[in-house]
Design an enzyme around this catalytic site. Structure first.
Site, PDB file in Angstrom:
ATOM      1  N   LYS A   1       0.815  -1.218   0.000  1.00 34.50           N
ATOM      2  CA  LYS A   1       0.000   0.000   0.000  1.00 34.50           C
ATOM      3  C   LYS A   1       0.845   1.263   0.000  1.00 34.50           C
ATOM      4  O   LYS A   1       2.058   1.243   0.211  1.00 34.50           O
ATOM      5  CB  LYS A   1      -0.977  -0.025   1.182  1.00 34.50           C
ATOM      6  CG  LYS A   1      -2.126  -1.017   0.965  1.00 34.50           C
ATOM      7  CD  LYS A   1      -3.166  -0.930   2.058  1.00 34.50           C
ATOM      8  CE  LYS A   1      -4.348  -1.844   1.727  1.00 34.50           C
ATOM      9  NZ  LYS A   1      -5.372  -1.841   2.798  1.00 34.50           N
TER      10      LYS A   1
ATOM     11  N   ARG B   1      -3.590  -9.790   5.211  1.00 32.22           N
ATOM     12  CA  ARG B   1      -4.059  -9.906   3.822  1.00 32.22           C
ATOM     13  C   ARG B   1      -2.929  -9.416   2.921  1.00 32.22           C
ATOM     14  O   ARG B   1      -2.556  -8.244   2.973  1.00 32.22           O
ATOM     15  CB  ARG B   1      -5.319  -9.065   3.625  1.00 32.22           C
ATOM     16  CG  ARG B   1      -5.915  -9.121   2.218  1.00 32.22           C
ATOM     17  CD  ARG B   1      -7.194  -8.280   2.165  1.00 32.22           C
ATOM     18  NE  ARG B   1      -7.780  -8.281   0.831  1.00 32.22           N
ATOM     19  CZ  ARG B   1      -7.463  -7.436  -0.136  1.00 32.22           C
ATOM     20  NH1 ARG B   1      -6.536  -6.494   0.091  1.00 32.22           N
ATOM     21  NH2 ARG B   1      -8.041  -7.495  -1.329  1.00 32.22           N
TER      22      ARG B   1
END
Length: 271
Positions: A214, A248
């Site tokens: 991210k 995740r």
């Protein structure tokens, strides 16, 4: 906690949710797995490398993403869910916040609903989760990164998500919470959410940490999405140490190894 046909020791272990994006525009791997054969090959690779859950998403939710119709999203995810369920003995998660998509995915055999809006966008998703008796992951999210006290407000927001789940009839032992790194937060807030993810333990549910590749990692290290593995691994170690039950991730093999090493150091795993 039971997800699909598998029991998860959410108090003592950290498990891997592998990301399978069947989209042309995902921020990290858009277009790589949006053909069924490619998606299945990647699912096979993730399962072989140690994924405990496969999370299938048909719409990118990156900043500035293109919203697609429910029908298009269903067309993308349902064949993949059905094929993964036929071929592999692994729980499957559907990454959606839309009622029609969730229903189609659950009919196709999905075992978990992963909702980036924590049931706040479409209450039907909560009702379907309860009706099908599946697990859910409720993610923290806001339209704008405006808070009085970030961590306190995040916990209060999560309490609202949990209440929606309860009112819909979702059992307590089917709820997972996600702090929503990268969603409705500034760069500094994302770092704070990772560092203090354990504040969510006060609500009494397992935690999933989703940081893989991210922007918070890219901004910290000044690296593009395909060079953020090491940064992701650092956050995974933090997640294990903070008691997160799930991470995740895109890079299953590397994260599996770092979890095993961290758990061994903490005395949670035998050699």
């Amino acid at each position: 906690m039971k997800i699909g046909n598998r029991e998860f020791d959410v108090k003592n272990r950290t498990y891997i949710m592998g990301i399978l994006n069947v989209t042309p525009d995902s921020f990290s791997d858009g277009g790589r797995f949006n053909r069924l054969d490619e998606a299945l090959r990647h699912a096979e690779e993730m399962v072989r490398d140690g994924a405990d859950i496969v999370d299938i998403g048909g719409e990118s939710t990156r900043p500035g993403h293109t919203v697609i119709t429910e029908e298009e999203e269903i067309d993308r995810v349902v064949p993949v869910i059905e094929a993964v369920k036929r071929r592999f003995d692994v729980p499957v998660s559907i990454d959606t916040y839309k009622g029609k998509v969730a229903e189609a995915a659950l009919q196709a055999g999905a075992d978990l609903v992963n909702d980036i809006w924590g049931f706040k966008h479409d209450r039907k998703v909560a009702e379907l989760t309860a009706r099908y008796g599946v697990a859910c992951c409720l993610m923290h999210n806001r339209h704008e990164a405006v808070y009085q006290n970030f961590l306190e407000d995040m916990v209060r927001d999560m309490e609202v998500c949990v209440q929606i789940a309860r009112e819909a009839g979702v059992p307590e032992d089917k709820i997972i919470l996600d702090p929503g790194v990268g969603f409705g937060k500034t760069y500094e807030m994302n770092l704070e959410a990772i560092c203090h993810v354990d504040v969510l333990h006060t609500l009494g549910f397992p935690i999933l940490l989703g940081t893989s590749r991210k922007s918070v990692i890219g901004l910290t290290l000044n690296l593009p999405t395909d060079q953020r593995v090491e940064g992701t691994l650092a956050t995974t170690v933090m997640g294990v140490m903070k008691g997160c039950a799930f991470v995740r991730v895109h890079d299953v093999k590397e994260n599996k190894r770092v979890i095993q090493m961290t758990e061994a150091i903490l005395g949670r795993r035998e050699a």
